[in-house]
Write a protein that holds these residues in place. Structure first.
Motif, PDB file in Angstrom:
ATOM      1  N   GLY A 127       0.797  -1.218   0.173  1.00  0.00           N
ATOM      2  CA  GLY A 127      -0.045  -0.059   0.114  1.00  0.00           C
ATOM      3  C   GLY A 127       0.776   1.204   0.129  1.00  0.00           C
ATOM      4  N   PHE A 128       0.357   2.447  -0.543  1.00  0.00           N
ATOM      5  CA  PHE A 128       1.090   3.689  -0.502  1.00  0.00           C
ATOM      6  C   PHE A 128       1.390   3.947   0.762  1.00  0.00           C
ATOM      7  N   LEU A 129       0.490   3.923   1.858  1.00  0.00           N
ATOM      8  CA  LEU A 129       0.683   4.441   3.125  1.00  0.00           C
ATOM      9  C   LEU A 129       1.838   3.592   3.735  1.00  0.00           C
ATOM     10  N   ASP A 130       2.129   2.317   3.601  1.00  0.00           N
ATOM     11  CA  ASP A 130       3.196   1.467   3.858  1.00  0.00           C
ATOM     12  C   ASP A 130       4.344   1.948   3.369  1.00  0.00           C
ATOM     13  N   GLY A 131       4.570   2.205   2.133  1.00  0.00           N
ATOM     14  CA  GLY A 131       5.851   2.826   1.472  1.00  0.00           C
ATOM     15  C   GLY A 131       6.075   4.223   2.082  1.00  0.00           C
ATOM     16  N   LEU A 132       5.181   4.993   2.344  1.00  0.00           N
ATOM     17  CA  LEU A 132       5.550   6.224   3.019  1.00  0.00           C
ATOM     18  C   LEU A 132       6.072   6.071   4.490  1.00  0.00           C
ATOM     19  N   LEU A 133       5.429   4.977   5.017  1.00  0.00           N
ATOM     20  CA  LEU A 133       6.167   4.625   6.537  1.00  0.00           C
ATOM     21  C   LEU A 133       7.283   3.875   6.391  1.00  0.00           C
ATOM     22  N   GLY A 134       7.865   3.521   5.414  1.00  0.00           N
ATOM     23  CA  GLY A 134       9.105   2.827   5.240  1.00  0.00           C
ATOM     24  C   GLY A 134       9.198   1.535   5.541  1.00  0.00           C
ATOM     25  N   ASN A 135       7.825   0.809   5.215  1.00  0.00           N
ATOM     26  CA  ASN A 135       7.642  -0.562   5.508  1.00  0.00           C
ATOM     27  C   ASN A 135       8.060  -1.523   4.196  1.00  0.00           C
ATOM     28  N   ALA A 136       8.530  -2.732   4.530  1.00  0.00           N
ATOM     29  CA  ALA A 136       8.761  -3.600   3.288  1.00  0.00           C
ATOM     30  C   ALA A 136       7.777  -4.507   3.142  1.00  0.00           C
ATOM     31  N   SER A 137       7.433  -4.898   1.670  1.00  0.00           N
ATOM     32  CA  SER A 137       6.430  -5.872   1.611  1.00  0.00           C
ATOM     33  C   SER A 137       6.988  -7.162   0.716  1.00  0.00           C
TER      34      SER A 137
ATOM     35  N   ASP B  74       2.986  -0.128  17.809  1.00  0.00           N
ATOM     36  CA  ASP B  74       3.839  -0.081  16.708  1.00  0.00           C
ATOM     37  C   ASP B  74       3.299  -0.322  15.257  1.00  0.00           C
ATOM     38  N   LEU B  75       3.800   0.369  14.148  1.00  0.00           N
ATOM     39  CA  LEU B  75       3.107   0.053  13.010  1.00  0.00           C
ATOM     40  C   LEU B  75       4.094  -0.904  12.348  1.00  0.00           C
ATOM     41  N   ASP B  76       5.215  -1.342  12.665  1.00  0.00           N
ATOM     42  CA  ASP B  76       6.082  -2.126  11.875  1.00  0.00           C
ATOM     43  C   ASP B  76       7.085  -2.999  13.010  1.00  0.00           C
ATOM     44  N   ALA B  77       7.804  -3.993  12.243  1.00  0.00           N
ATOM     45  CA  ALA B  77       8.880  -4.875  12.935  1.00  0.00           C
ATOM     46  C   ALA B  77       9.922  -4.408  12.482  1.00  0.00           C
ATOM     47  N   GLU B  78      11.057  -4.828  12.843  1.00  0.00           N
ATOM     48  CA  GLU B  78      12.463  -4.454  12.269  1.00  0.00           C
ATOM     49  C   GLU B  78      13.393  -5.563  12.414  1.00  0.00           C
ATOM     50  N   LEU B  79      14.149  -5.766  11.429  1.00  0.00           N
ATOM     51  CA  LEU B  79      15.244  -6.606  11.088  1.00  0.00           C
ATOM     52  C   LEU B  79      16.574  -5.991  11.054  1.00  0.00           C
ATOM     53  N   LYS B  80      17.423  -6.325  12.077  1.00  0.00           N
ATOM     54  CA  LYS B  80      18.712  -5.618  11.951  1.00  0.00           C
ATOM     55  C   LYS B  80      19.993  -6.828  11.590  1.00  0.00           C
TER      56      LYS B  80
ATOM     57  N   GLU C 253      28.033  -0.716  11.986  1.00  0.00           N
ATOM     58  CA  GLU C 253      26.713  -0.376  12.109  1.00  0.00           C
ATOM     59  C   GLU C 253      25.696  -1.381  11.552  1.00  0.00           C
ATOM     60  N   ALA C 254      24.787  -1.613  12.011  1.00  0.00           N
ATOM     61  CA  ALA C 254      23.927  -2.739  11.542  1.00  0.00           C
ATOM     62  C   ALA C 254      23.150  -2.321  10.129  1.00  0.00           C
ATOM     63  N   PHE C 255      22.799  -3.291   9.261  1.00  0.00           N
ATOM     64  CA  PHE C 255      21.964  -3.023   8.050  1.00  0.00           C
ATOM     65  C   PHE C 255      20.376  -3.107   8.795  1.00  0.00           C
ATOM     66  N   SER C 256      19.366  -2.249   8.597  1.00  0.00           N
ATOM     67  CA  SER C 256      18.336  -2.254   9.337  1.00  0.00           C
ATOM     68  C   SER C 256      17.213  -2.255   8.131  1.00  0.00           C
ATOM     69  N   GLN C 257      16.037  -3.078   8.501  1.00  0.00           N
ATOM     70  CA  GLN C 257      14.861  -2.910   7.375  1.00  0.00           C
ATOM     71  C   GLN C 257      13.585  -3.072   8.058  1.00  0.00           C
ATOM     72  N   ARG C 258      12.778  -2.209   8.146  1.00  0.00           N
ATOM     73  CA  ARG C 258      11.097  -2.201   8.601  1.00  0.00           C
ATOM     74  C   ARG C 258      10.490  -2.981   7.820  1.00  0.00           C
ATOM     75  N   PHE C 259       9.501  -3.782   8.489  1.00  0.00           N
ATOM     76  CA  PHE C 259       8.637  -4.623   7.780  1.00  0.00           C
ATOM     77  C   PHE C 259       7.191  -4.301   8.301  1.00  0.00           C
TER      78      PHE C 259
END
Length: 125
Positions: free
Chosen positions: A2-12, A86-92, A100-106
């Protein structure tokens, strides 16, 4: 996604076959993308050999940086699940030679457990 997920920085999660075609030029012979996640223009590609982080830069996204992380170089990783507010989960992901860790929100609807299981399957061999 969704567009909102993209704006919030969430991956799909996206279909691996589609990403295999799109990123075929950066793959080694016989390398296959098994899982793929996108964030607007960026991507995380789990292949049978390595993790590839795709970082499209600039306003047009024509400049692209590819981080190639062999699974053996991953020293550890962490998962933070989404909470009630929370709107998301995070993988580091931490790799050898980088503090520094690589980080991605889901997004919350995506199972972060499935993502970490894919990573654990390769790292813990």
């Amino acid at each position: 996604m969704g567009f909102l997920d993209g704006l919030l920085g969430n991956a799909s999660e996206v279909e691996a076959g589609k990403m295999q075609t799109e990123f075929g030029q950066i793959l080694a012979p016989s390398e296959q993308i098994e899982k793929a996640y996108v964030l607007i223009r960026d991507a995380m590609l789990f292949t049978n050999r390595r993790l590839i982080l795709v970082d499209k830069q600039g306003a047009t996204g024509s400049k692209v940086e590819y981080h190639s992380l062999p699974y053996r170089s991953i020293t550890h990783f962490s998962v933070e699940t989404a909470g009630h507010f929370d709107l998301d989960a995070e993988l580091k992901i931490w790799v050898s030679g980088r503090a520094e860790a690589f980080s991605q929100r889901f997004k919350k609807g995506l199972s972060i457990y499935a993502v970490q299981a894919v990573l654990a399957g390769y790292v813990c061999r």
